[in-house]
Design a protein around this motif. Structure first.
Motif, PDB file in Angstrom:
ATOM      1  N   LEU A   6      15.525  15.677 -23.981  1.00 41.77           N
ATOM      2  CA  LEU A   6      16.138  14.815 -23.823  1.00 41.77           C
ATOM      3  C   LEU A   6      15.911  13.740 -23.079  1.00 41.77           C
ATOM      4  CD1 LEU A   6      19.261  16.096 -26.352  1.00 41.77           C
ATOM      5  CD2 LEU A   6      17.304  14.123 -27.083  1.00 41.77           C
ATOM      6  N   ARG A  59      14.351  11.797 -21.328  1.00 46.43           N
ATOM      7  CA  ARG A  59      13.049  10.658 -21.197  1.00 46.43           C
ATOM      8  C   ARG A  59      14.336   9.286 -22.509  1.00 46.43           C
ATOM      9  NH1 ARG A  59       7.241  10.247 -23.349  1.00 46.43           N
ATOM     10  NH2 ARG A  59       6.784  11.243 -21.073  1.00 46.43           N
ATOM     11  N   LYS A  60      14.997   9.977 -23.478  1.00 52.86           N
ATOM     12  CA  LYS A  60      15.518   9.177 -23.872  1.00 52.86           C
ATOM     13  C   LYS A  60      17.280   8.699 -23.087  1.00 52.86           C
ATOM     14  CE  LYS A  60      13.794  10.794 -29.064  1.00 52.86           C
ATOM     15  NZ  LYS A  60      14.118  11.552 -30.363  1.00 52.86           N
ATOM     16  N   LEU A  61      17.343   9.893 -23.125  1.00 57.99           N
ATOM     17  CA  LEU A  61      18.330   9.638 -22.569  1.00 57.99           C
ATOM     18  C   LEU A  61      18.769   8.155 -21.180  1.00 57.99           C
ATOM     19  CD1 LEU A  61      19.701  12.962 -21.621  1.00 57.99           C
ATOM     20  CD2 LEU A  61      20.824  11.728 -23.287  1.00 57.99           C
ATOM     21  N   GLY A  79      16.897   5.757 -21.739  1.00 59.92           N
ATOM     22  CA  GLY A  79      16.688   4.503 -22.324  1.00 59.92           C
ATOM     23  C   GLY A  79      17.731   4.158 -22.458  1.00 59.92           C
ATOM     24  N   GLY A  80      18.547   4.900 -22.995  1.00 62.48           N
ATOM     25  CA  GLY A  80      20.089   4.798 -23.459  1.00 62.48           C
ATOM     26  C   GLY A  80      20.325   5.019 -24.563  1.00 62.48           C
ATOM     27  N   ASP A  81      19.942   5.669 -25.792  1.00 61.81           N
ATOM     28  CA  ASP A  81      19.911   6.757 -26.775  1.00 61.81           C
ATOM     29  C   ASP A  81      20.849   6.890 -27.185  1.00 61.81           C
ATOM     30  OD1 ASP A  81      19.551   8.403 -29.076  1.00 61.81           O
ATOM     31  OD2 ASP A  81      16.887   7.319 -29.201  1.00 61.81           O
ATOM     32  N   LYS A  82      21.099   6.648 -28.403  1.00 67.21           N
ATOM     33  CA  LYS A  82      22.806   6.709 -28.924  1.00 67.21           C
ATOM     34  C   LYS A  82      22.910   8.404 -29.210  1.00 67.21           C
ATOM     35  CE  LYS A  82      27.131   5.687 -31.103  1.00 67.21           C
ATOM     36  NZ  LYS A  82      27.277   7.232 -31.570  1.00 67.21           N
ATOM     37  N   GLU A  83      21.877   8.168 -30.220  1.00 69.55           N
ATOM     38  CA  GLU A  83      21.658   9.356 -30.621  1.00 69.55           C
ATOM     39  C   GLU A  83      21.504  10.848 -30.210  1.00 69.55           C
ATOM     40  OE1 GLU A  83      18.448  11.702 -34.500  1.00 69.55           O
ATOM     41  OE2 GLU A  83      19.646   9.613 -34.575  1.00 69.55           O
ATOM     42  N   ALA A  84      20.530  10.435 -28.680  1.00 66.51           N
ATOM     43  CA  ALA A  84      20.418  10.950 -27.813  1.00 66.51           C
ATOM     44  C   ALA A  84      21.426  11.632 -26.522  1.00 66.51           C
ATOM     45  CB  ALA A  84      18.928  11.322 -27.209  1.00 66.51           C
ATOM     46  N   GLN A 101      23.548  14.714 -28.960  1.00 65.21           N
ATOM     47  CA  GLN A 101      22.980  15.162 -28.753  1.00 65.21           C
ATOM     48  C   GLN A 101      23.489  16.055 -27.977  1.00 65.21           C
ATOM     49  OE1 GLN A 101      19.350  16.519 -29.714  1.00 65.21           O
ATOM     50  NE2 GLN A 101      19.607  14.606 -32.158  1.00 65.21           N
ATOM     51  N   GLN A 151      24.908  16.285 -36.592  1.00 64.64           N
ATOM     52  CA  GLN A 151      24.266  16.276 -35.935  1.00 64.64           C
ATOM     53  C   GLN A 151      24.163  17.724 -35.094  1.00 64.64           C
ATOM     54  OE1 GLN A 151      21.698  14.820 -33.884  1.00 64.64           O
ATOM     55  NE2 GLN A 151      22.744  12.398 -33.705  1.00 64.64           N
TER      56      GLN A 151
END
Length: 365
Positions: free
Chosen positions: A148, A150-152, A154-159, A162, A191
């Motif tokens: 996770l 890389r997504k974190l 980038g500020g990914d809310k779903e990540a 999780q 989730q």
């Protein structure tokens, strides 16, 4: 919709014998040898329900179709399964596909049947499997967290959601608590389920006893009952040997045999009832001259979703449901007299289907 229950346990605790009896097949090669079950054996059984027979008799139904339950006999595992020992990798993959776990524990002594650990202790056996499942979940959580990152960044809310759930799971698992002990908010449930953690699955402990202990259990089953109660889980006492014999008898002979063994009902019935309660399942019926049929839904299911169990078109085009309670249908001897007595109700999309409802759905095709 039935449900899928994985039968698990250490080698030689009676899993395959129980599976053979439950599914009335000899598909599982039950022999006194660890790992004799390699591929998961899948068997479907009819869910016994006396109400269905009564409804069919009143309606003069030509065919009776009970709802189904699926059992999966999963290969025996040993300590180190989470690291791939024994048949651990297959075990872990197969168990993910089930709705609940029936954990068979050896509660009988028999010098002719070897125990993989050289002793009979059902509580320790349960702890062995629980530990393996928790170790597998810890590894799964750690891998997911690493993936996770890389997504974190980038500020990914779903990540982020999780990550929060995975960290909560890791805290519990590191303390030796299964993931099902974690209280998850309603908005997080989707989730949470997607994490597919093994220890979120409800567990039913199945105490396999000798024929002599089938009616009342023994000191070992008492220890399992205490353990299950402390965990908030259920347990049932079954003799796989008795179930194996019952499976080969005609109904009349089976009834006599049960009476001789001082048992009120087969172990299969008790296992299914316990499984239903564990998963919050219930049954509704459709009844007519052609067939009487039972359908399984989860408690709290709304009428359109209950209709969708029969066919997706029923849910999409749902108009209303004509409903008669089972007790009224039986007491008034059928649909017509129930209507005349004002016991048939017309319910809409917000109706929560109740256990035992006799339903007729109206829908736009």
């Amino acid at each position: 919709m039935g449900f899928k229950m994985g039968i698990v346990g250490l080698p030689n605790v009676g899993k395959s014998t129980l599976f053979n009896a439950l599914t009335r097949t000899a598909a599982a090669q039950a022999s006194n040898f660890p790992f004799c079950t390699i591929e998961p054996n899948v068997g479907e059984v009819s869910v016994p329900d006396a109400r269905l027979d009564k409804l069919a008799a009143i309606a003069g139904s030509k065919q009776i179709i009970p709802t189904r339950m699926t059992f999966v006999d999963i290969a025996g595992l040993v300590k180190g399964a989470s690291k791939g020992e024994g048949l651990g990798n297959q075990f872990l993959a197969n168990i993910r596909e089930t709705d609940a776990i029936a954990h068979v524990l050896r509660c009988f002594a028999d010098d002719d049947i070897t125990h993989v650990e050289g002793r009979v202790d059902p509580v320790e056996d349960a702890e062995t499997i629980d530990t393996e499942l928790m170790v597998a979940d810890i590894e799964s959580c750690e891998k997911r967290l690493a993936n996770l990152q890389r997504k974190l960044k980038g500020g990914d809310k779903e990540a982020a959601d999780q990550e929060r759930l995975l960290k909560a799971a890791l805290v519990a698992l590191s303390e030796g608590k299964p993931a099902r002990t974690i209280k998850v908010a309603a908005e997080d449930m989707k989730q949470w389920r997607m994490l597919q953690l093994l220890t979120t699955k409800p567990v039913l402990y199945v105490c396999n006893v000798s024929e002599a202990d089938a009616a009342k259990g023994n000191a070992l089953t008492a220890r399992v009952a205490e353990m299950a109660a402390a965990q908030g889980n259920s347990h049932v006492i079954i003799s796989a040997r008795i179930e194996e014999e019952l499976a080969q008898l005609e109904p009349e002979d089976a009834a006599v045999f049960l009476e001789e063994m001082e048992l009120e009902e087969p172990g299969l019935d008790r296992l299914i009832k316990a499984g239903y309660a564990l998963l919050g399942l219930q049954t509704y019926f459709t009844v007519g001259p052609k067939e009487a049929r039972a359908w399984t839904i989860r408690a709290g299911t709304l009428a359109p979703q209950a209709a969708g169990v029969i066919h997706g078109d029923f849910e999409r085009g749902f108009i209303r449901a004509e409903t008669i309670a089972y007790e009224d249908y039986v007491a008034l001897e059928g649909e017509q007299k129930s209507k005349e007595a004002g016991k048939m109700r017309v319910e809409g999309k917000s109706y929560i289907v109740k256990d035992g409802d006799v339903l007729h759905f109206l829908f736009n095709a």
